[in-house]
Design a protein around this motif. Structure first.
Motif, mmCIF file in Angstrom:
data_model
loop_
_atom_site.group_PDB
_atom_site.id
_atom_site.type_symbol
_atom_site.label_atom_id
_atom_site.label_comp_id
_atom_site.label_asym_id
_atom_site.label_seq_id
_atom_site.Cartn_x
_atom_site.Cartn_y
_atom_site.Cartn_z
ATOM 1 N N HIS A 31 0.819 -1.221 0.000
ATOM 2 C CA HIS A 31 0.000 0.000 0.000
ATOM 3 C C HIS A 31 0.851 1.268 0.000
ATOM 4 C CE1 HIS A 31 -4.092 -1.496 0.631
ATOM 5 N NE2 HIS A 31 -3.585 -2.398 1.441
ATOM 6 N N SER A 32 2.043 1.195 0.567
ATOM 7 C CA SER A 32 2.884 2.386 0.691
ATOM 8 C C SER A 32 4.305 2.056 0.250
ATOM 9 C CB SER A 32 2.885 2.874 2.141
ATOM 10 O OG SER A 32 3.488 1.914 2.976
ATOM 11 N N GLU A 41 -1.820 -5.022 4.240
ATOM 12 C CA GLU A 41 -1.032 -3.898 3.736
ATOM 13 C C GLU A 41 -0.612 -4.095 2.277
ATOM 14 O OE1 GLU A 41 1.097 -2.388 7.821
ATOM 15 O OE2 GLU A 41 2.083 -4.011 6.713
ATOM 16 N N THR A 42 -1.236 -5.081 1.601
ATOM 17 C CA THR A 42 -0.901 -5.368 0.205
ATOM 18 C C THR A 42 -2.134 -5.330 -0.683
ATOM 19 O OG1 THR A 42 -1.165 -7.744 0.481
ATOM 20 C CG2 THR A 42 1.030 -6.845 0.924
ATOM 21 N N ASP A 43 -1.921 -5.224 -1.985
ATOM 22 C CA ASP A 43 -2.987 -5.232 -2.988
ATOM 23 C C ASP A 43 -2.589 -6.124 -4.150
ATOM 24 O OD1 ASP A 43 -4.844 -3.276 -1.909
ATOM 25 O OD2 ASP A 43 -3.375 -1.754 -2.445
#
Length: 50
Positions: A31-32, A41-43
């Protein structure tokens, strides 16, 4: 490398029967700009709507 990639997102064009992913490759990003520590926190950038 994983033999089977599972996916429950049936609105994706690569979703196949039995929650399989039919994409020829999978692209996952954070994500960042920092290192991800959890799956939330992942896509999946491979996703494409049907």
């Amino acid at each position: 490398m994983a033999k089977d990639v599972l996916c429950e997102v049936n609105s994706c064009r690569y979703w196949a029967q039995d929650n399989k992913c039919s994409a020829s490759s999978i692209y996952i990003v954070s994500h960042s700009n920092k290192e991800a520590n959890t799956s939330s926190e992942t896509d999946c950038k491979t996703f494409e709507v049907k």
